[in-house]
Each structure stands twice: as structure tokens, then as C-alpha cells.
Design a protein around this motif. Sequence first.
Motif, PDB file in Angstrom:
ATOM      1  N   VAL A 152       9.397  65.317  19.230  1.00  0.00           N
ATOM      2  CA  VAL A 152       8.234  64.474  18.698  1.00  0.00           C
ATOM      3  C   VAL A 152       7.106  64.989  19.905  1.00  0.00           C
ATOM      4  O   VAL A 152       5.923  65.124  19.714  1.00  0.00           O
ATOM      5  N   MET A 153       7.581  64.603  21.072  1.00  0.00           N
ATOM      6  CA  MET A 153       6.576  64.752  22.217  1.00  0.00           C
ATOM      7  C   MET A 153       6.339  65.993  22.536  1.00  0.00           C
ATOM      8  O   MET A 153       5.018  66.376  22.722  1.00  0.00           O
ATOM      9  N   ALA A 154       7.339  67.083  22.421  1.00  0.00           N
ATOM     10  CA  ALA A 154       7.011  68.391  22.354  1.00  0.00           C
ATOM     11  C   ALA A 154       6.076  68.845  21.426  1.00  0.00           C
ATOM     12  O   ALA A 154       5.142  69.828  21.638  1.00  0.00           O
ATOM     13  N   CYS A 155       6.232  68.340  20.144  1.00  0.00           N
ATOM     14  CA  CYS A 155       5.226  68.535  19.147  1.00  0.00           C
ATOM     15  C   CYS A 155       3.882  68.385  19.407  1.00  0.00           C
ATOM     16  O   CYS A 155       2.727  68.936  19.104  1.00  0.00           O
ATOM     17  N   GLU A 156       3.637  66.944  19.821  1.00  0.00           N
ATOM     18  CA  GLU A 156       2.362  66.564  20.367  1.00  0.00           C
ATOM     19  C   GLU A 156       1.746  67.340  21.273  1.00  0.00           C
ATOM     20  O   GLU A 156       0.442  67.559  21.546  1.00  0.00           O
ATOM     21  N   SER A 157       2.559  67.879  22.255  1.00  0.00           N
ATOM     22  CA  SER A 157       2.073  68.363  23.451  1.00  0.00           C
ATOM     23  C   SER A 157       1.717  69.992  22.848  1.00  0.00           C
ATOM     24  O   SER A 157       0.626  70.422  23.362  1.00  0.00           O
ATOM     25  N   ALA A 158       2.310  70.589  21.687  1.00  0.00           N
ATOM     26  CA  ALA A 158       1.804  71.819  21.247  1.00  0.00           C
ATOM     27  C   ALA A 158       0.424  71.531  20.703  1.00  0.00           C
ATOM     28  O   ALA A 158      -0.544  72.411  20.828  1.00  0.00           O
ATOM     29  N   THR A 159       0.144  70.597  20.004  1.00  0.00           N
ATOM     30  CA  THR A 159      -1.332  70.016  19.591  1.00  0.00           C
ATOM     31  C   THR A 159      -2.319  69.896  20.641  1.00  0.00           C
ATOM     32  O   THR A 159      -3.262  70.672  20.544  1.00  0.00           O
ATOM     33  N   GLN A 160      -1.758  69.470  21.574  1.00  0.00           N
ATOM     34  CA  GLN A 160      -2.738  69.311  22.617  1.00  0.00           C
ATOM     35  C   GLN A 160      -3.089  70.553  23.322  1.00  0.00           C
ATOM     36  O   GLN A 160      -4.284  70.673  23.944  1.00  0.00           O
ATOM     37  N   LEU A 161      -2.048  71.199  23.503  1.00  0.00           N
ATOM     38  CA  LEU A 161      -2.420  72.555  24.466  1.00  0.00           C
ATOM     39  C   LEU A 161      -3.172  73.537  23.352  1.00  0.00           C
ATOM     40  O   LEU A 161      -4.199  74.167  23.936  1.00  0.00           O
ATOM     41  N   ARG A 162      -3.068  73.437  22.095  1.00  0.00           N
ATOM     42  CA  ARG A 162      -3.837  74.216  21.346  1.00  0.00           C
ATOM     43  C   ARG A 162      -5.364  73.653  21.270  1.00  0.00           C
ATOM     44  O   ARG A 162      -6.233  74.348  21.491  1.00  0.00           O
ATOM     45  N   LYS A 163      -5.553  72.398  21.212  1.00  0.00           N
ATOM     46  CA  LYS A 163      -6.742  71.719  21.266  1.00  0.00           C
ATOM     47  C   LYS A 163      -7.667  71.614  22.674  1.00  0.00           C
ATOM     48  O   LYS A 163      -8.677  71.966  22.829  1.00  0.00           O
ATOM     49  N   THR A 164      -6.892  71.530  23.564  1.00  0.00           N
ATOM     50  CA  THR A 164      -7.466  71.238  25.061  1.00  0.00           C
ATOM     51  C   THR A 164      -6.879  72.224  26.200  1.00  0.00           C
ATOM     52  O   THR A 164      -7.526  72.180  27.225  1.00  0.00           O
ATOM     53  N   GLY A 165      -5.875  72.976  25.788  1.00  0.00           N
ATOM     54  CA  GLY A 165      -5.338  73.707  26.733  1.00  0.00           C
ATOM     55  C   GLY A 165      -4.537  72.745  28.111  1.00  0.00           C
ATOM     56  O   GLY A 165      -4.291  73.528  29.165  1.00  0.00           O
TER      57      GLY A 165
END
Length: 163
Positions: A78-91
Motif C-alpha cells: 500500500v505504501m508503494a502505491c501511495e508513493s507512486a501517486t505522490q511521484l506522479r503528482k509531485t515528483g
Amino acid sequence: EMPSEEASTFSEEQEALVLSAWDAMKGDSAAIALKFFLRIFEIAPAAKPMFPFLRDAGEDAPLESHPKLKAHAVTVFVMACESATQLRKTGDVKVREATLRRLGATHVRAGVADAHFEVVKTALLDTIEGAVPEMWTPEMKAAWEEAYDQLAAAIKEEMKLAA
Ligand code: HEM
């Protein structure tokens, strides 16, 4: 911290590759969690006694009977999924400060070293490949690797501060 020009290449497609795999797997999360841990201990048997709930249960206790095992496995996904979303949104990967501080302290206390994060990454990728072979591609692998690596980097950084 990763340079932003590199991190900002994390695209909507990459985020979708990460989220779609977990979405396809999560209905079976108990079995997935077990496979993930078996793979971790196959690659690195020495990691087993780090988990107090496994140590306390004794050598022969069946792994699948540990609720904490499932919790740890699901948290990593789940935290890796959240990281993917943050990476896409904020880099960049931002873990809530209190959570990150606790994670740093917990992993230092458990005796986790940087090399264990590589073991867990390999086990994570192998588990996904085994769970959704029809979805697995080099692009999916690369997207999970980046999301995981950036999350692991944040935790490892915090572990240095907690040590
Ligand atoms: C505990 C997440 C990698 C071993 C925890 C906890 C979380 C977590 C949320 C619960 C305790 C807390 O919140 O402080 C993660 C994430 C990882 C990761 C997101 C990778 C990105 C690892 C690795 C190892 C490891 C590489 C070693 C092989 C442990 C152990 C505990 C723990 C031994 C304590 C379990 C217990 O006392 O019940 N982790 N972890 N973790 N983690 Fe991890």
C-alpha cells in the motif's frame, strides 16, 4: 533525495501500472502476504529472526497464522502505491513525518540494514510477477521499482537519523 528532473519522469501511465497490479492482487492479500514473506526468507533466511512475532512463535509455527505478517506485507504494497501517486503528482515521496519517524525507529530497533531493503524489493517484484503474470511487463517492473526505491530511500534516510 532524488534529483527532481529524474523523479518528475514518473508518469500517469507508470502510476496506473503500479495501482492496477495491486488492485488485481489485493482481493487475495492473505495469500499474497504469505508468498511475499516466504520469498523474503528464501532469499535471506537470516531476516526471519528479525521479526519478533516469528521469533516468539517458534521455529515450527506456521507463517500463515501470524496476523502481523499480513499487516507488514500489505503495508509495503500500500505504501508503494501511495508513493507512486505522490511521484506522479509531485515528483517526490513524502511520508507523514510522525509515520516516517516511527518507521525509522522501528526498523533500526529490529536490526534492519540497507541490504534488507534490496531483498524485500526483489521479493516484492517476484511476488507481483507470480500473482499477475498476464499483466507483468518490463514497464510495470520499472514503475514498481521506482516507487519502492524512493519509499525505501525515505525510510533509510530516517533510519540514519534514528540510529
Ligand atoms: C515493522 C513498513 C521494509 C522489517 C514495520 C511497520 C511498518 C513497516 C508500517 C510497523 C511498525 C511501524 O509502523 O513502525 C515497511 C515498509 C518497508 C519496510 C513500507 C519498505 C519500503 C522492511 C524491511 C525489513 C523490515 C526491508 C527487513 C527485512 C520489519 C520488522 C518490523 C517492521 C522486523 C517490526 C515488526 C514487529 O515488531 O512486529 N515495517 N517496512 N521492513 N518491519 Fe518493515
